[in-house]
Design a protein around this motif. Structure first.
Motif, PDB file in Angstrom:
ATOM      1  N   GLN A  46      -3.191  -2.906  -0.263  1.00 38.11           N
ATOM      2  CA  GLN A  46      -2.838  -3.145   1.132  1.00 38.11           C
ATOM      3  C   GLN A  46      -3.000  -4.612   1.529  1.00 38.11           C
ATOM      4  N   SER A  47      -3.996  -5.298   0.986  1.00 41.97           N
ATOM      5  CA  SER A  47      -4.183  -6.702   1.357  1.00 41.97           C
ATOM      6  C   SER A  47      -3.025  -7.566   0.858  1.00 41.97           C
ATOM      7  N   ARG A  48      -2.461  -7.206  -0.296  1.00 37.45           N
ATOM      8  CA  ARG A  48      -1.320  -7.963  -0.828  1.00 37.45           C
ATOM      9  C   ARG A  48      -0.064  -7.671  -0.015  1.00 37.45           C
ATOM     10  N   VAL A  49       0.086  -6.440   0.457  1.00 36.48           N
ATOM     11  CA  VAL A  49       1.221  -6.087   1.319  1.00 36.48           C
ATOM     12  C   VAL A  49       1.145  -6.904   2.601  1.00 36.48           C
ATOM     13  N   LEU A  50      -0.032  -6.979   3.194  1.00 34.92           N
ATOM     14  CA  LEU A  50      -0.205  -7.757   4.421  1.00 34.92           C
ATOM     15  C   LEU A  50       0.041  -9.243   4.170  1.00 34.92           C
ATOM     16  N   HIS A  51      -0.392  -9.733   3.023  1.00 34.12           N
ATOM     17  CA  HIS A  51      -0.141 -11.130   2.650  1.00 34.12           C
ATOM     18  C   HIS A  51       1.367 -11.384   2.588  1.00 34.12           C
TER      19      HIS A  51
END
Length: 58
Positions: A46-51
């Motif tokens: 999820q953090s990479r998606v938000l990035h």
């Protein structure tokens, strides 16, 4: 792209990968002036998606 500029191109692409937090691969047929790059990301994190979304909304 003229092959004489290959070093500068690769350095610039690597700087962009670093700047935006991506690991990239550069490949191609440099003698012919044909260079490709591939950037992969873990879209199950999820953090990479938000990035990624943050980059597209800049």
């Amino acid at each position: 792209m003229e092959p004489i500029h290959l070093g500068e191109l690769v350095s610039s692409l690597n700087a962009l990968f670093d700047r935006y937090g991506y690991a990239g691969v550069i490949f191609g047929h440099a003698k012919a002036g044909n260079v490709h790059f591939l950037v992969c990301d873990d879209m199950s994190d999820q953090s990479r998606v938000l990035h990624f979304l943050h980059l597209w909304t800049k």
